[in-house]
Design an enzyme around this catalytic site. Structure first.
Site, PDB file in Angstrom:
ATOM      1  N   LEU A 176       3.004 -43.149  -5.593  1.00  0.00           N
ATOM      2  CA  LEU A 176       1.338 -42.297  -6.410  1.00  0.00           C
ATOM      3  C   LEU A 176       2.364 -40.923  -6.218  1.00  0.00           C
ATOM      4  O   LEU A 176       2.842 -40.459  -5.505  1.00  0.00           O
ATOM      5  CB  LEU A 176      -0.024 -42.271  -5.752  1.00  0.00           C
ATOM      6  N   ASP A 177       2.285 -40.495  -7.325  1.00  0.00           N
ATOM      7  CA  ASP A 177       2.217 -38.741  -7.293  1.00  0.00           C
ATOM      8  C   ASP A 177       1.808 -38.469  -5.700  1.00  0.00           C
ATOM      9  O   ASP A 177       0.873 -38.557  -5.039  1.00  0.00           O
ATOM     10  CB  ASP A 177       2.147 -38.297  -8.063  1.00  0.00           C
ATOM     11  N   ALA A 178       2.978 -37.204  -5.217  1.00  0.00           N
ATOM     12  CA  ALA A 178       1.777 -35.887  -4.387  1.00  0.00           C
ATOM     13  C   ALA A 178       0.106 -35.802  -4.196  1.00  0.00           C
ATOM     14  O   ALA A 178       0.051 -36.023  -3.548  1.00  0.00           O
ATOM     15  CB  ALA A 178       3.229 -34.655  -3.463  1.00  0.00           C
ATOM     16  N   LYS A 201      -0.086 -39.060 -16.724  1.00  0.00           N
ATOM     17  CA  LYS A 201      -0.277 -38.177 -16.595  1.00  0.00           C
ATOM     18  C   LYS A 201       0.403 -37.863 -17.703  1.00  0.00           C
ATOM     19  O   LYS A 201      -0.116 -37.025 -19.251  1.00  0.00           O
ATOM     20  CB  LYS A 201       0.416 -36.763 -15.923  1.00  0.00           C
TER      21      LYS A 201
END
Ligand code: URA
Length: 230
Positions: free
Chosen positions: A100-102, A186
């Protein structure tokens, strides 16, 4: 199993430190000091190191509710690794099944079973992942079909696989995708002129994020959850 391997598999010790502990006489089997690394440990044996009983750690499967500003890497980089949130032994032998992204929160699966994590993360397995998405601008119901048909993302060979969009309210939706392309959710919304302002993963396959887990908290998976990944 050899005694030196048993010590490694039940503590943080490396094989050479386990051997040193054996030579020092720190290890007992059923109350008797054993110094031989090759001593065969039986299931009925009680092995102690400095008086503390050892038990094998075995394969581990965990779910974590990832907070923002942590990363799904095994080492700390710009942000600390999610593994730093685990207060358990032998964290070094664990890895994360799918990133997962930060700035994304939610369900992260962690294990030391490479085959299992491959089933979760490999694009070939098409394991569905459900995200709760907060958007900058309102979305219309025509997007359901657009995402179901697949959309072109820049620098990708073909369109995205069919994705399921469920609109909760004009700026909140659930999106289920079966791939894990870089920043996929996104980029999908950016491709239709919108912007994701909040992203939270709620489910991976049949494994739902436990609502009791606060951000940063974790628990072991149940046997049924582990087995739900084929
Ligand atoms: N899609 C994204 O854009 N980010 C994530 O962290 C996961 C899926």
């Amino acid at each position: 199993m050899r005694l030196d391997k048993f010590i490694c598999d039940s503590t943080e010790l490396t094989r050479s430190l386990a051997k040193k502990a054996l030579h020092r006489g720190d290890v007992c089997c059923d109350g008797e000091v054993v110094k031989s690394s090759s001593f065969k440990v039986l299931p009925t044996h009680k092995i102690t190191l400095n008086g503390v009983e050892l038990s094998l750690i075995g394969t581990r499967y965990l779910m974590l509710n990832k907070p923002v500003d942590t990363i799904c890497s095994t080492i700390d980089e710009v942000y600390p690794s999610v593994l730093g949130l685990l207060d358990i032994e032998k964290v070094d032998s664990l890895h994360i099944a799918g990133r997962l992204d930060a700035d994304t929160t939610g369900l992260v699966l962690i294990t030391d079973d490479g085959q299992w994590s491959h089933s979760v993360a490999s694009p070939k397995r098409k394991c569905p992942k459900r995200y709760r998405v907060q958007l900058a601008d309102p979305i219309g119901s025509e997007l359901i079909e657009t995402f179901a048909n697949g959309i072109e993302l820049r620098n990708e060979d073909g369109p995205t696989l069919p994705a399921l969009l469920e609109i909760i309210n004009p700026t909140e939706a659930l999106l289920t995708i079966t791939e894990g392309k870089y920043h996929q959710v996104k980029r999908m919304f950016a491709a239709v002129g919108n912007k994701v302002v909040g992203l939270h993963r709620e489910a991976i396959g049949a494994i739902e994020l436990d609502a009791e887990l606060e951000l940063g908290e974790w628990r072991y998976l149940t046997e049924a959850e582990v087995k739900s990944v084929k």
